[in-house]
Design a protein around this motif. Structure first.
Motif, PDB file in Angstrom:
ATOM      1  N   ALA A  66       0.886  -0.922   0.014  1.00  0.00           N
ATOM      2  CA  ALA A  66      -0.157   0.606  -0.093  1.00  0.00           C
ATOM      3  C   ALA A  66       1.237   1.285  -0.060  1.00  0.00           C
ATOM      4  CB  ALA A  66      -1.053   0.210   1.803  1.00  0.00           C
ATOM      5  N   THR A  67       0.486   2.205  -0.040  1.00  0.00           N
ATOM      6  CA  THR A  67       0.657   4.100  -0.373  1.00  0.00           C
ATOM      7  C   THR A  67       0.406   4.470   0.829  1.00  0.00           C
ATOM      8  OG1 THR A  67      -0.770   4.614  -1.649  1.00  0.00           O
ATOM      9  CG2 THR A  67       1.805   2.999  -2.564  1.00  0.00           C
ATOM     10  N   SER A  69       0.851   7.412   4.425  1.00  0.00           N
ATOM     11  CA  SER A  69       1.581   6.824   5.159  1.00  0.00           C
ATOM     12  C   SER A  69       1.821   6.314   6.377  1.00  0.00           C
ATOM     13  CB  SER A  69       1.211   8.259   6.343  1.00  0.00           C
ATOM     14  OG  SER A  69      -0.187   9.179   5.780  1.00  0.00           O
ATOM     15  N   THR A  70       0.557   5.794   6.059  1.00  0.00           N
ATOM     16  CA  THR A  70       0.710   4.355   7.215  1.00  0.00           C
ATOM     17  C   THR A  70       1.837   3.460   7.031  1.00  0.00           C
ATOM     18  OG1 THR A  70      -1.765   4.726   7.024  1.00  0.00           O
ATOM     19  CG2 THR A  70      -0.737   2.680   8.074  1.00  0.00           C
ATOM     20  N   PRO A  71       2.311   2.657   5.744  1.00  0.00           N
ATOM     21  CA  PRO A  71       3.036   1.865   5.714  1.00  0.00           C
ATOM     22  C   PRO A  71       4.186   2.266   5.830  1.00  0.00           C
ATOM     23  CG  PRO A  71       2.369   2.144   3.383  1.00  0.00           C
ATOM     24  CD  PRO A  71       1.457   2.981   4.072  1.00  0.00           C
ATOM     25  N   LEU A  96      -1.795  -1.589  -4.070  1.00  0.00           N
ATOM     26  CA  LEU A  96      -3.007  -2.057  -4.906  1.00  0.00           C
ATOM     27  C   LEU A  96      -3.604  -1.142  -5.476  1.00  0.00           C
ATOM     28  CD1 LEU A  96      -3.329  -1.149  -0.790  1.00  0.00           C
ATOM     29  CD2 LEU A  96      -4.570  -3.151  -1.827  1.00  0.00           C
ATOM     30  N   ASP A  97      -2.702   0.058  -5.437  1.00  0.00           N
ATOM     31  CA  ASP A  97      -4.155   1.629  -6.573  1.00  0.00           C
ATOM     32  C   ASP A  97      -2.985   1.944  -7.235  1.00  0.00           C
ATOM     33  OD1 ASP A  97      -2.979   2.060  -4.196  1.00  0.00           O
ATOM     34  OD2 ASP A  97      -4.984   2.249  -3.345  1.00  0.00           O
ATOM     35  N   TYR A 110       1.545   7.032  -7.076  1.00  0.00           N
ATOM     36  CA  TYR A 110       2.343   5.622  -5.801  1.00  0.00           C
ATOM     37  C   TYR A 110       3.710   5.191  -7.147  1.00  0.00           C
ATOM     38  CZ  TYR A 110      -1.738   6.564  -3.884  1.00  0.00           C
ATOM     39  OH  TYR A 110      -3.198   7.813  -2.485  1.00  0.00           O
ATOM     40  N   GLY A 164      -3.488  -0.306   4.475  1.00  0.00           N
ATOM     41  CA  GLY A 164      -3.848   0.998   5.239  1.00  0.00           C
ATOM     42  C   GLY A 164      -5.644   1.076   5.000  1.00  0.00           C
ATOM     43  N   ILE A 165      -6.130   2.131   5.758  1.00  0.00           N
ATOM     44  CA  ILE A 165      -7.461   2.433   5.635  1.00  0.00           C
ATOM     45  C   ILE A 165      -7.963   4.048   6.180  1.00  0.00           C
ATOM     46  CG2 ILE A 165      -7.756   2.282   8.231  1.00  0.00           C
ATOM     47  CD1 ILE A 165     -10.898   1.043   8.219  1.00  0.00           C
ATOM     48  N   GLY A 166      -8.990   4.117   4.720  1.00  0.00           N
ATOM     49  CA  GLY A 166      -9.037   5.893   4.449  1.00  0.00           C
ATOM     50  C   GLY A 166     -10.018   6.193   5.420  1.00  0.00           C
ATOM     51  N   HIS A 170     -11.789   3.004   2.736  1.00  0.00           N
ATOM     52  CA  HIS A 170     -11.432   2.266   1.680  1.00  0.00           C
ATOM     53  C   HIS A 170     -10.677   0.941   1.737  1.00  0.00           C
ATOM     54  CE1 HIS A 170      -9.381   5.966   0.901  1.00  0.00           C
ATOM     55  NE2 HIS A 170      -8.292   5.241   0.635  1.00  0.00           N
ATOM     56  N   ILE A 171     -10.176   0.213   1.523  1.00  0.00           N
ATOM     57  CA  ILE A 171      -8.632  -0.080   1.547  1.00  0.00           C
ATOM     58  C   ILE A 171      -8.493  -0.162  -0.352  1.00  0.00           C
ATOM     59  CG2 ILE A 171      -9.094  -2.214   3.855  1.00  0.00           C
ATOM     60  CD1 ILE A 171      -9.952  -3.660   1.949  1.00  0.00           C
ATOM     61  N   GLY A 172      -7.224   0.035  -0.325  1.00  0.00           N
ATOM     62  CA  GLY A 172      -6.977   0.244  -1.367  1.00  0.00           C
ATOM     63  C   GLY A 172      -8.227   1.158  -1.682  1.00  0.00           C
ATOM     64  N   LYS A 234      -7.951   8.052  12.756  1.00  0.00           N
ATOM     65  CA  LYS A 234      -8.571   6.565  12.261  1.00  0.00           C
ATOM     66  C   LYS A 234      -9.692   5.927  13.033  1.00  0.00           C
ATOM     67  CE  LYS A 234      -6.354   6.635   8.178  1.00  0.00           C
ATOM     68  NZ  LYS A 234      -4.862   6.442   7.719  1.00  0.00           N
ATOM     69  N   ARG A 503       3.413  14.833   4.257  1.00  0.00           N
ATOM     70  CA  ARG A 503       4.092  12.861   4.643  1.00  0.00           C
ATOM     71  C   ARG A 503       5.638  12.009   4.727  1.00  0.00           C
ATOM     72  NH1 ARG A 503      -1.888  10.106   3.392  1.00  0.00           N
ATOM     73  NH2 ARG A 503      -2.899  11.968   2.251  1.00  0.00           N
TER      74      ARG A 503
END
Ligand code: F6R
Length: 641
Positions: A66-67, A69-71, A96-97, A110, A164-166, A170-172, A234, A503
């Motif tokens: 994933a992209t 800030s989380t990872p 993911l995206d 990304y 991550g989670i928006g 959302h995921i991805g 979050k 970020r």
């Protein structure tokens, strides 16, 4: 990792350990770690062990990435492990995206993100990296997405997907409405998602409207899923995804169906889970005064009655009967205690009331006046979080110093710098001004630099400097609305901010030195700060960490033992009612004045202005608890480490 307790292991071995009674509301296994670094360290170590195991077997390890800030802390840790010898030569990755329409070399693509944050620092072969291509022609997108699915299958499927989670859940980029069996496809981004990316793109209008994303179904096919989330922003969506009904309104809730899905979160992001927010609903708790107050303020809201009107049956009805039973107190006594506690948080004297009995006030009466240091990560934070309180502190005669930790120049739009340069050129051309050759040259170099870097490029130093000066002007304007003189405002210009983009900030020793000096020089009696519960990659959280480390380093200085620290909330989510330890009421005029100070910034968004709505909501909550009815309230909580 063999020494680790099985229940604490993140990635599944065979089957997951049983859940405790406390976790019974959670439909997804959830591991809470102190902070993102600790969590990321553990996850990276487990992943590294699996990569090496496959290496020994001569097999590849397929990692979904994933992209955002989380990872980032996880990638940082993987890079560190690589430097210690971990090879990525058998790792195959699928991202993911990707935003649709962005070229690979766009600073916010990304593709670029993944290379900056991970791929350029490890030995993964380029042909083993897969990131959806945002430049595929529209008519080819459908086939392209099917081929992405096929490539995942041909690689043997995803061993692990990092998520991550928006804020939309959302995921991805599977925005609300995405079906559980959806596959890789083009999607329109939600308004909230675009808003959240606005700072990266220097304005929401620049954020792409669509993206290519793996589907929910694609993600669910992975062997293991780890969804990470950090920071108080979050907390709400984590709870909804984990404890709520499974629904396509929150695509992360589909993880409830997966046997090997884990939420790996920090304590700020865990705050809304029932076991932490309402612990008495999941098991026995120790009913100290703070816990009682927490249960009573919650109960009052649930039942819709002011505190003093709650009766025994109300406690029972909402599962808080244990409070009365185990303390042998009547509802009336518990209510009174809690009522007084909340009542005592209210004060019109945020710096303490001189010559008054302060035994039940949030702040001490003496010394008076106090030296007060208000720290604001970016220029707007202090006005959003405590504009009204700033005004009161000043009016009540304290020595206020408003210190902006970062220059805030990233908040200034190109057009503001461009306009400034144009005004200089026009003035120089005007009859009345002659001999402005240097100024003309300066203005022209600003215009050239802006056009060279393009809309999304990084500002060169010259432009950042000008933008910094522009925002300083706005700050002085805003501060004067709150009653502060220009000499009461200072800029620390922490270096980390000058080197980064949103970020992607990283603090260094020089940040610490600047912060330490500011503390030692001021020797404050009170410090106001924010950012302690923010997303760890945000400017607010990093500015806070710099403060917290500097605070440790001045431990030996004599002023420190009498210095009190109050946390306020700016852009991060507000406090829960039971967390509030000082509530400073505002009249309608004061609220109006605060809004005026926020409006002084050209970059002010609707979100920033909604600070006044939040202040009204706190007042309404206090009113509903049975307190006096105020127009608005600014809330604070004591901080100590
Ligand atoms: C990004 C992605 C998104 C992000 C989510 C959270 O590849 O898939 O789902 O994980 O938007 O973003 P951050 O981590 O920036 O809060």
């Amino acid at each position: 990792m063999s020494s680790i307790d099985e229940s604490e292991r993140i990635l599944a071995t065979t089957s997951h350990p049983a859940r405790s009674q406390q976790e019974r509301f959670e439909k997804i296994r959830t591991l809470v770690r102190k902070n993102s670094d600790e969590a990321s360290r553990q996850l990276a170590a487990e992943v590294a062990a699996l990569i090496e195991k496959r290496q020994a077997e001569g097999k590849s390890y397929v990692l979904g990435l994933a992209t955002g800030s989380t990872p980032v802390p996880f990638y940082r840790e993987l890079i560190r492990l690589h430097q210690e010898g971990l090879s990525f030569n058998n790792v195959v990755t699928f991202n993911l995206d990707e935003y649709y329409g962005l070229q690979r070399d766009h600073p916010e693509s990304y593709y670029r993100f993944m290379h900056d944050q991970l791929f350029d620092h490890v030995d993964i072969p380029a042909e083993q990296i897969h990131i959806p291509d945002g430049t595929v022609a529209m008519e080819e997108v459908y086939d392209y997405c099917l081929s992405y699915e096929r490539q995942i299958e041909e690689a043997g499927g995803l061993d692990l997907q990092i998520l991550g989670i928006g804020r939309t859940g959302h995921i991805g980029f599977n925005e609300p409405g995405s079906a559980m069996d959806s596959i890789t496809r083009m999607i329109t981004l939600d308004r909230v998602t675009r808003q959240d990316a606005a700072a990266d793109f220097m304005g929401v209008a620049n954020v792409p409207r669509s993206a290519i994303t793996m589907g929910v179904g694609t993600i669910l096919k992975a062997e293991n899923l780890v969804l990470m989330a950090w920071g108080s922003n979050k907390a709400e969506i984590v709870k909804e995804a984990s404890e709520g009904r499974m629904t396509d309104r929150v695509s992360a809730s589909f993880l409830q169906t997966h046997d090997h899905a884990v939420f790996l979160i920090d304590s700020a992001a865990s705050a809304h889970l029932t076991r932490f927010r309402h612990p008495w609903l999941v098991g026995p708790v120790s009913w100290d005064p703070a816990m009682k107050n927490r249960a009573v303020t919650w109960l009052s809201g649930e039942i819709g009655k002011p505190i003093l009107k709650l009766i025994d049956e109300d406690y029972n009805e909402k599962g808080a009967g244990e409070l009365l039973a185990s303390t042998s107190e009547a509802a009336y006594e518990v209510n009174i205690d809690s009522f007084n506690r909340v009542q005592h948080t209210i004060t019109g004297w945020p710096g303490g009331k001189p010559n008054a009995d302060d035994s039940n006030r949030p702040e001490r009466a003496s010394p008076f006046p106090k030296k007060i240091l208000v720290l604001s990560p970016e220029p707007m934070d202090a006005f959003i979080g405590m504009g009204g309180t700033l005004n009161r502190l000043k009016e009540q005669g304290h020595q206020v110093k408003l210190a902006f930790q970062t220059s805030g120049n990233l908040r200034v739009a190109d057009v503001a710098a461009l306009n400034f340069a144009r005004v200089i050129l026009e003035m120089a051309d005007a009859q009345s001004v002659s001999g402005w050759e240097d100024q003309k040259q300066y203005a022209q170099s600003i215009i050239n630099a802006l056009s060279e870097k393009g809309e999304f490029g990084v500002d060169p130093q010259l432009v950042r400097k000008l933008k910094g000066l522009i925002i300083r002007g706005e700050v002085r304007d805003a501060a004067s609305v709150c009653g502060l003189e220009p000499e009461e405002v200072t800029f620390l210009d922490l270096p980390f901010y000058e080197k980064g983009r949103y970020r992607r900030f990283q603090k260094t020793e020089s940040d610490l030195a600047v912060m330490k000096e500011a503390l030692s020089e001021t020797e404050p009696d009170i410090i106001y700060i924010t950012g302690e519960a923010g997303d760890p990659s945000s400017n607010q959280a990093i500015s806070f960490q710099v403060f917290a480390e500097a605070w440790e380093q001045v431990a030996h200085e004599p002023w420190r033992k009498d210095c009190r620290i109050w946390a306020y909330r700016g852009r991060d989510g507000g406090f829960e009612t039971h967390e509030i330890e000082m509530a400073v009421p505002m009249s309608p005029d004061q609220l109006e004045q605060k809004v005026e100070s926020i409006r002084k910034f050209m970059s002010t968004s609707d979100d920033d202005l909604s600070a006044s709505t939040r202040n009204r909501e706190i007042a309404a909550t206090y009113d509903a608890l049975g307190m006096a009815e105020y127009e608005a309230i600014e809330a604070f909580r004591r901080w100590s480490n």
